[in-house]
Motif scaffolding. Structure first.
Motif, mmCIF file in Angstrom:
data_model
loop_
_atom_site.group_PDB
_atom_site.id
_atom_site.type_symbol
_atom_site.label_atom_id
_atom_site.label_comp_id
_atom_site.label_asym_id
_atom_site.label_seq_id
_atom_site.Cartn_x
_atom_site.Cartn_y
_atom_site.Cartn_z
ATOM 1 N N PRO A 12 -6.574 -1.373 -14.327
ATOM 2 C CA PRO A 12 -5.513 -0.791 -13.634
ATOM 3 C C PRO A 12 -5.667 0.728 -14.161
ATOM 4 C CG PRO A 12 -4.513 -2.713 -14.664
ATOM 5 C CD PRO A 12 -5.891 -2.814 -15.091
ATOM 6 N N LEU A 13 -5.362 1.485 -13.306
ATOM 7 C CA LEU A 13 -4.919 2.987 -13.609
ATOM 8 C C LEU A 13 -3.579 3.183 -13.548
ATOM 9 C CD1 LEU A 13 -8.120 4.433 -11.472
ATOM 10 C CD2 LEU A 13 -7.914 3.991 -14.227
ATOM 11 N N THR A 14 -3.006 3.624 -14.613
ATOM 12 C CA THR A 14 -1.396 3.758 -14.715
ATOM 13 C C THR A 14 -1.148 5.330 -15.239
ATOM 14 O OG1 THR A 14 -1.289 2.752 -16.908
ATOM 15 C CG2 THR A 14 -1.002 1.298 -14.796
ATOM 16 N N GLY A 15 0.050 5.355 -15.506
ATOM 17 C CA GLY A 15 0.488 6.725 -16.132
ATOM 18 C C GLY A 15 0.856 7.756 -15.076
ATOM 19 N N ASP A 24 6.789 4.088 7.691
ATOM 20 C CA ASP A 24 8.304 4.022 8.261
ATOM 21 C C ASP A 24 8.315 2.611 8.511
ATOM 22 O OD1 ASP A 24 6.537 3.850 10.526
ATOM 23 O OD2 ASP A 24 7.669 5.255 11.613
ATOM 24 N N ASP A 25 7.380 1.602 8.490
ATOM 25 C CA ASP A 25 7.652 0.149 8.484
ATOM 26 C C ASP A 25 8.035 -0.440 7.359
ATOM 27 O OD1 ASP A 25 7.491 -2.482 8.767
ATOM 28 O OD2 ASP A 25 5.900 -2.679 10.206
ATOM 29 N N PRO A 26 9.414 -1.091 7.010
ATOM 30 C CA PRO A 26 9.881 -1.367 5.745
ATOM 31 C C PRO A 26 9.209 -2.307 5.263
ATOM 32 C CG PRO A 26 11.593 -1.122 7.267
ATOM 33 C CD PRO A 26 10.635 -1.011 8.209
ATOM 34 N N SER A 27 8.640 -3.643 6.048
ATOM 35 C CA SER A 27 7.956 -4.390 5.617
ATOM 36 C C SER A 27 6.603 -4.200 5.066
ATOM 37 C CB SER A 27 7.762 -5.579 6.847
ATOM 38 O OG SER A 27 7.178 -5.078 7.832
ATOM 39 N N VAL A 28 5.872 -3.124 5.764
ATOM 40 C CA VAL A 28 4.617 -2.878 5.210
ATOM 41 C C VAL A 28 4.719 -1.923 4.085
ATOM 42 C CG1 VAL A 28 2.474 -1.247 5.897
ATOM 43 C CG2 VAL A 28 3.585 -2.903 7.484
ATOM 44 N N LEU A 29 5.815 -1.177 3.987
ATOM 45 C CA LEU A 29 6.101 -0.314 2.900
ATOM 46 C C LEU A 29 6.198 -1.151 1.444
ATOM 47 C CD1 LEU A 29 6.360 2.665 1.532
ATOM 48 C CD2 LEU A 29 8.871 2.326 2.292
ATOM 49 N N THR A 30 7.080 -2.279 1.784
ATOM 50 C CA THR A 30 7.446 -3.121 0.669
ATOM 51 C C THR A 30 6.247 -3.955 0.248
ATOM 52 O OG1 THR A 30 9.622 -3.395 1.303
ATOM 53 C CG2 THR A 30 8.860 -5.215 -0.016
ATOM 54 N N ALA A 31 5.293 -4.460 1.389
ATOM 55 C CA ALA A 31 4.193 -5.516 0.730
ATOM 56 C C ALA A 31 3.180 -4.465 -0.015
ATOM 57 C CB ALA A 31 3.809 -5.987 2.066
ATOM 58 N N THR A 32 3.043 -3.372 0.452
ATOM 59 C CA THR A 32 2.079 -2.426 0.090
ATOM 60 C C THR A 32 2.225 -2.065 -1.443
ATOM 61 O OG1 THR A 32 1.337 -1.556 2.201
ATOM 62 C CG2 THR A 32 0.443 -0.282 0.461
ATOM 63 N N ARG A 33 3.465 -1.528 -1.705
ATOM 64 C CA ARG A 33 4.241 -1.261 -2.809
ATOM 65 C C ARG A 33 4.265 -2.369 -3.865
ATOM 66 N NH1 ARG A 33 9.459 0.269 -1.804
ATOM 67 N NH2 ARG A 33 10.073 -1.643 -1.664
ATOM 68 N N ARG A 34 4.607 -3.625 -3.416
ATOM 69 C CA ARG A 34 4.358 -4.765 -4.249
ATOM 70 C C ARG A 34 2.709 -5.053 -4.705
ATOM 71 N NH1 ARG A 34 7.225 -8.805 -1.449
ATOM 72 N NH2 ARG A 34 9.004 -7.769 -2.127
ATOM 73 N N LEU A 35 2.029 -4.991 -3.762
ATOM 74 C CA LEU A 35 0.692 -5.208 -4.072
ATOM 75 C C LEU A 35 -0.053 -4.244 -4.989
ATOM 76 C CD1 LEU A 35 -2.503 -6.304 -3.191
ATOM 77 C CD2 LEU A 35 -2.502 -4.657 -1.595
ATOM 78 N N ARG A 37 1.658 -2.326 -7.164
ATOM 79 C CA ARG A 37 2.398 -2.620 -8.422
ATOM 80 C C ARG A 37 1.727 -3.756 -9.272
ATOM 81 N NH1 ARG A 37 8.417 -0.725 -7.201
ATOM 82 N NH2 ARG A 37 8.183 1.434 -7.424
ATOM 83 N N LEU A 38 1.533 -4.728 -8.578
ATOM 84 C CA LEU A 38 1.115 -5.946 -9.202
ATOM 85 C C LEU A 38 -0.293 -5.787 -9.747
ATOM 86 C CD1 LEU A 38 2.211 -8.654 -6.642
ATOM 87 C CD2 LEU A 38 2.829 -8.688 -9.007
ATOM 88 N N ARG A 39 -1.133 -4.703 -9.299
ATOM 89 C CA ARG A 39 -2.387 -4.345 -9.745
ATOM 90 C C ARG A 39 -2.302 -3.440 -10.587
ATOM 91 N NH1 ARG A 39 -3.117 -8.414 -6.894
ATOM 92 N NH2 ARG A 39 -4.804 -8.768 -5.642
ATOM 93 N N VAL A 128 -8.039 2.534 -3.567
ATOM 94 C CA VAL A 128 -7.206 3.469 -4.447
ATOM 95 C C VAL A 128 -7.668 3.651 -5.755
ATOM 96 C CG1 VAL A 128 -5.043 3.160 -5.714
ATOM 97 C CG2 VAL A 128 -4.967 2.438 -3.248
ATOM 98 N N HIS A 129 -8.479 2.363 -6.303
ATOM 99 C CA HIS A 129 -9.526 2.752 -7.710
ATOM 100 C C HIS A 129 -10.128 3.869 -7.282
ATOM 101 C CE1 HIS A 129 -8.358 -0.117 -10.700
ATOM 102 N NE2 HIS A 129 -8.226 -0.906 -9.685
#
Length: 135
Positions: A12-15, A24-35, A37-39, A128-129
């Protein structure tokens, strides 16, 4: 930076490598953010392009993952706005309405990917990588 590995075998690349998600879709925003962050990615999320543009992350983000169609400014218009400001960031577009003209416009402007919803999480993580490897 952590030494643990993701399920794809990529560290993972962090920092300083913040990924900004704009949708603007809250469910997509939350799911993508969670995915992401988990990586192991550092993530900031925004419900509109205008919110992102007004944030400090606009100047420090390393990659943008955005919806194409949003109320207000579109993701493609966000890409153009940042380019006009001299910010040529890697963009990964997500859309429920894939069309060739918009896809071509985004890719011609330098987008790294144009993914149709629902998208494969592994594919998004790989892009993203790739985006962050460019910075």
């Amino acid at each position: 930076m952590h030494d643990r590995r993701t399920s794809q075998g990529l560290a993972p690349l962090t920092g300083v490598h913040t990924v900004s998600i704009v949708d603007d879709d809250p469910s997509v925003l939350t799911a993508t953010r969670r995915l992401l962050r988990l990586r192991g990615f550092s993530v900031a999320s925004f419900s509109s392009a205008e919110e992102f543009l007004a944030s400090p992350q606009c100047e420090t983000t390393a990659c943008v993952v955005t919806d194409v169609r949003m109320s207000g400014m579109s993701g493609v218009d966000l890409q153009a706005c940042l380019a006009e400001r001299g910010r040529h960031l890697p963009f990964i577009f997500l859309t429920a309405f894939p069309d060739d003209a918009t896809r071509r416009r985004a890719l011609d402007a330098g987008a790294l990917a144009f993914l149709a919803k629902p998208f494969d999480g592994q594919t998004l993580v790989a892009f993203v990588h790739a985006a962050l490897a460019r910075t």
